[in-house]
Design an enzyme around this catalytic site. Structure first.
Site, PDB file in Angstrom:
ATOM      1  N   PRO A 104      -7.661  52.820 112.475  1.00 37.45           N
ATOM      2  CA  PRO A 104      -8.898  52.052 112.109  1.00 37.45           C
ATOM      3  C   PRO A 104      -9.879  53.188 111.910  1.00 37.45           C
ATOM      4  O   PRO A 104     -11.334  53.013 111.346  1.00 37.45           O
ATOM      5  CB  PRO A 104      -9.081  51.131 113.303  1.00 37.45           C
ATOM      6  CG  PRO A 104      -8.076  51.036 113.832  1.00 37.45           C
ATOM      7  CD  PRO A 104      -7.254  52.254 113.680  1.00 37.45           C
ATOM      8  N   GLU A 131      -3.538  49.789 121.407  1.00 43.08           N
ATOM      9  CA  GLU A 131      -4.911  50.306 121.148  1.00 43.08           C
ATOM     10  C   GLU A 131      -5.118  51.249 120.312  1.00 43.08           C
ATOM     11  O   GLU A 131      -6.139  51.515 119.846  1.00 43.08           O
ATOM     12  CB  GLU A 131      -5.686  50.111 122.508  1.00 43.08           C
ATOM     13  CG  GLU A 131      -6.063  48.886 123.046  1.00 43.08           C
ATOM     14  CD  GLU A 131      -6.923  47.782 122.069  1.00 43.08           C
ATOM     15  OE1 GLU A 131      -7.943  48.218 121.669  1.00 43.08           O
ATOM     16  OE2 GLU A 131      -6.214  46.938 121.723  1.00 43.08           O
ATOM     17  N   ARG A 169       4.770  55.767  93.227  1.00 43.17           N
ATOM     18  CA  ARG A 169       4.504  55.322  91.950  1.00 43.17           C
ATOM     19  C   ARG A 169       3.675  56.476  91.003  1.00 43.17           C
ATOM     20  O   ARG A 169       4.062  56.492  89.825  1.00 43.17           O
ATOM     21  CB  ARG A 169       3.614  54.076  91.704  1.00 43.17           C
ATOM     22  CG  ARG A 169       2.341  54.100  92.286  1.00 43.17           C
ATOM     23  CD  ARG A 169       1.471  52.773  91.974  1.00 43.17           C
ATOM     24  NE  ARG A 169       1.228  52.639  90.677  1.00 43.17           N
ATOM     25  CZ  ARG A 169       1.553  51.875  89.770  1.00 43.17           C
ATOM     26  NH1 ARG A 169       2.492  51.064  90.312  1.00 43.17           N
ATOM     27  NH2 ARG A 169       1.223  51.454  88.757  1.00 43.17           N
ATOM     28  N   ASP A 184      -3.005  54.393  84.390  1.00 42.08           N
ATOM     29  CA  ASP A 184      -3.640  53.795  85.682  1.00 42.08           C
ATOM     30  C   ASP A 184      -4.760  54.940  85.866  1.00 42.08           C
ATOM     31  O   ASP A 184      -5.859  54.510  86.408  1.00 42.08           O
ATOM     32  CB  ASP A 184      -2.695  54.244  86.750  1.00 42.08           C
ATOM     33  CG  ASP A 184      -1.857  52.733  86.858  1.00 42.08           C
ATOM     34  OD1 ASP A 184      -2.256  51.777  86.541  1.00 42.08           O
ATOM     35  OD2 ASP A 184      -0.757  52.719  87.666  1.00 42.08           O
TER      36      ASP A 184
END
Ligand code: 9D3
Length: 239
Positions: A104, A131, A169, A184
């Site tokens: 995170p 954590e 991809r 894209d």
């Protein structure tokens, strides 16, 4: 190269080897067993090896986590089983490998970063649980920390699969329609225009006339206008 049977053959193209460090290798069936990523694997454009840190635990319970120094909630992944996992990954590759930790606290994943990582021969993807990971392991062995955004997940496995999917991809030969990857990247920076398919009328709603006109210059212009209008409305930050 497209063969007579429509098969796409890629010779000498970039092959990415993923070394995934995870307590839950079975989750990766999601990209190995379905869709574009499965087909690209069958075409040998990528491969993955899974390393479970539990295999490097030293006690009978195969412990890989422990309580945080200083107290607080949750558990922390221990440095040593992860260091040995990374070493076993490195040993399978002659050249440089890049170690990516999903956290995170990482930098937000972008198309630019995906393209940079797609050029690597081998990537070690370190998926944390609990954590987090002992900071000394990160400081010593991790090259890059990646986050998907400001929401809370249960671990790094889904983010790792997101990165793998985005890289795969982009590999030459992964998409059947050669234009798809180019388009894209061509429209990267703008949101896509709306799409329609049969039937022409569905629940009383019709398809925009221009798309039935056969006037390809007009269609191209309409799509560009739609893409621009949608981007202005939803993602003005992109303009
Ligand atoms: C109490 C602080 N939390 C950090 C925001 C604890 C915490 C929550 C979730 C610690 C680790 C996790 C597990 N998440 C990931 O491993 C993760 C993640 C995410 O939760 N969101 C977006 N990107 C990522 S990349 C890895």
């Amino acid at each position: 190269m497209v063969g007579p049977d429509g098969s796409v053959e890629v010779t000498g193209a970039a092959v990415v080897a993923f070394e995934v460090i995870t307590l839950f290798p079975e989750m990766f069936a999601a990209i190995e067993r379905s869709g574009i990523t499965r087909r690209a694997m069958e075409r040998k454009l990528w491969r993955a090896n899974y390393v479970n840190p539990r295999d490097f635990a030293t006690d009978a319970h195969r412990t890989v986590d422990d309580r945080p120094y200083g107290g607080g909630p949750g558990m922390v992944m221990m440095a040593e089983p992860l260091a040995q996992s990374i070493a076993s990954c490195r040993a399978r590759h002659a050249g440089a490998v890049k170690v990516v930790h999903f956290s995170p606290a990482g930098e937000r994943l972008t198309h630019r970063r995906v393209m940079e990582l797609a050029g690597a021969q081998a990537l070690v993807l370190l998926c944390g649980r609990y954590e987090g990971v002992d900071q000394r392991l990160i400081d010593r062995h991790v090259d890059l920390e990646v986050s998907l955004g400001d929401f809370v997940l249960s671990g790094g496995e889904l983010p790792a699969m997101v990165l793998m999917d985005a890289i795969i991809r982009q590999l030459p030969g992964a998409l059947n329609d050669a234009n798809s990857a180019i388009e894209d990247s061509f429209v990267a920076g703008l949101l896509d225009c709306p799409h329609y398919t049969r039937p022409e009328t569905w629940e009383g709603e019709t398809v925009p006339d221009v798309l039935l006109s056969g006037d390809h210059a007009r269609i191209r212009r309409w799509r560009a206008e739609q893409a621009l209008a949608l981007t202005r409305k939803r993602r003005p930050d992109l303009l």
